[in-house]
Scaffold this active site. Structure first.
Site, PDB file in Angstrom:
ATOM      1  N   CYS A   1      -8.793   4.347   8.359  1.00 59.96           N
ATOM      2  CA  CYS A   1      -9.594   3.146   8.101  1.00 59.96           C
ATOM      3  C   CYS A   1     -10.425   2.734   9.321  1.00 59.96           C
ATOM      4  O   CYS A   1      -9.885   2.444  10.388  1.00 59.96           O
ATOM      5  CB  CYS A   1      -8.663   2.017   7.691  1.00 59.96           C
ATOM      6  SG  CYS A   1      -9.510   0.453   7.448  1.00 59.96           S
TER       7      CYS A   1
ATOM      8  N   ASN B   1      -2.037  -5.565   9.544  1.00 59.07           N
ATOM      9  CA  ASN B   1      -3.058  -5.312  10.567  1.00 59.07           C
ATOM     10  C   ASN B   1      -3.186  -6.477  11.536  1.00 59.07           C
ATOM     11  O   ASN B   1      -3.480  -6.282  12.713  1.00 59.07           O
ATOM     12  CB  ASN B   1      -4.394  -4.958   9.907  1.00 59.07           C
ATOM     13  CG  ASN B   1      -5.091  -6.154   9.305  1.00 59.07           C
ATOM     14  OD1 ASN B   1      -5.820  -6.865   9.975  1.00 59.07           O
ATOM     15  ND2 ASN B   1      -4.858  -6.415   8.007  1.00 59.07           N
TER      16      ASN B   1
ATOM     17  N   SER C   1       0.619  -9.996   7.132  1.00 60.68           N
ATOM     18  CA  SER C   1      -0.519  -9.082   7.274  1.00 60.68           C
ATOM     19  C   SER C   1      -0.205  -8.029   8.324  1.00 60.68           C
ATOM     20  O   SER C   1      -0.092  -8.338   9.524  1.00 60.68           O
ATOM     21  CB  SER C   1      -1.782  -9.868   7.661  1.00 60.68           C
ATOM     22  OG  SER C   1      -2.788  -8.980   8.107  1.00 60.68           O
TER      23      SER C   1
ATOM     24  N   GLU D   1       0.830  -1.210   0.000  1.00 58.47           N
ATOM     25  CA  GLU D   1       0.000   0.000   0.000  1.00 58.47           C
ATOM     26  C   GLU D   1       0.863   1.258   0.000  1.00 58.47           C
ATOM     27  O   GLU D   1       0.555   2.245  -0.692  1.00 58.47           O
ATOM     28  CB  GLU D   1      -0.927   0.018   1.215  1.00 58.47           C
ATOM     29  CG  GLU D   1      -1.824   1.254   1.210  1.00 58.47           C
ATOM     30  CD  GLU D   1      -2.661   1.397   2.466  1.00 58.47           C
ATOM     31  OE1 GLU D   1      -3.086   0.363   3.026  1.00 58.47           O
ATOM     32  OE2 GLU D   1      -2.891   2.548   2.878  1.00 58.47           O
TER      33      GLU D   1
END
Length: 315
Positions: free
Chosen positions: A194, A224, A222, A126
């Protein structure tokens, strides 16, 4: 043994949309459909889509001419978009709408003459996509210490944006340090961060108040999911990341009466159920499952126009 499920947990709306785009593309165009990078950071999700006919590649050079191509939920730099256009590849963009919003925020700040600062993790897809979308130099900062080391003159008009998989809690220290350093600084409202990341982190903090140990279902790459584990440990509760029930280690839950269980935003609910099944196999006492009170999410993101209403009816 009590198993207490966090609320909310697992898939967010951006992940649901990204997976739906690949599945509907397979239905509409047939296999193979090429996906640049993991559509989301979860091996089980990727393997399921592979079995349906998706082909995952790292670069567009691996995509044959004319093949339907999907960009992952993390977003891509402009150079990738341009390459796809030059090759006339039919592209479906699964970039999370919240990530696209950050791209647009960054572009607006640059158009207004501000030097842009991105709060995020180096190397994350990202972050690479956002830095490549803005069309101007972007300074990446990952910690308050890095803010102190920045070489941008303090009177420079600056603006900051953030990686969406960071929460308000993750970024507030860095934002405060930036505001102390720069006299002319602007940034987005905290409500733009978010919702899913914040909600899942808040749920883990609530879980930590009642659980003896916390298990987080998610992939090792990942961001998060790893952050959920970190939060559990920060508040003093032993916390572990596991991809599925096969990775459950009995010593993690031995002697624990209340096991907290949650999942990162790219982990499907069936993997949570797999961990519960694994707990039942090793528990010496009956296992009860309950769900905490917590925020319920009702957000849905629209699919690309070419995929709407194209669901093939079940036979």
């Amino acid at each position: 043994m009590r198993v207490i499920l966090a609320q909310p947990r697992g898939f967010c709306a951006g992940v649901v949309r990204a997976i739906d785009i690949v599945e509907r593309a397979l239905e509409k165009y047939g296999e193979p459909v090429y996906v640049r990078h993991e559509i989301v950071h979860n091996k089980h999700v990727v393997d399921t889509l592979k079995n349906k006919g998706a082909v995952f590649v790292e670069e567009l050079t691996e995509v044959p001419d004319g093949a339907v191509t999907v960009f992952s939920a993390h977003g891509v730099p402009k150079t990738v978009v341009q390459t796809a256009q030059d090759r006339k590849l039919p592209v479906l963009d699964a970039t999370c709408p919240l990530v696209s919003k950050v791209h647009n925020q960054g572009k607006r700040y640059v158009q207004h003459g501000r030097q842009l600062i991105l709060i995020g993790h180096a190397g994350h897809p990202e972050v690479e996509g956002t830095m490549g979308q803005v069309g101007a130099p972007v300074t990446l900062v990952q910690s308050e210490a890095e803010v102190a080391d920045m070489t941008i003159p303090t009177a420079t008009p600056v603006a900051y944006i953030t990686q969406t998989t960071l929460s308000i809690d993750d970024t507030k220290g860095i934002i405060l340090a930036l505001k102390k350093r720069f006299s002319d600084i602007v940034g987005p409202e905290t409500t733009d961060i978010c919702y899913a990341t914040q909600n899942r982190q808040t749920a883990v903090r609530q879980l930590a108040e009642v659980a003896d140990v916390i298990l987080v279902v998610g992939a090792k790459n990942s961001s998060n999911s790893n952050r959920l584990v970190e939060i559990g440990r920060e508040v003093g509760v032993p916390s572990y990341l596991l991809a599925d029930g096969s990775e459950l280690r009995p010593e993690w839950v031995q002697g624990k009466s209340a096991v907290g269980l949650t999942a990162g935003a790219s982990a499907p609910e069936r993997l949570v159920e797999d961990v519960i099944a694994a707990l039942r196999r090793i528990a010496v006492a009956p296992v009860s499952v309950e769900t905490m009170d917590g925020k319920k999410e009702h957000i849905e993101f629209r699919l690309p126009a070419e995929l709407r209403n194209d669901r093939v009816p079940a036979a």
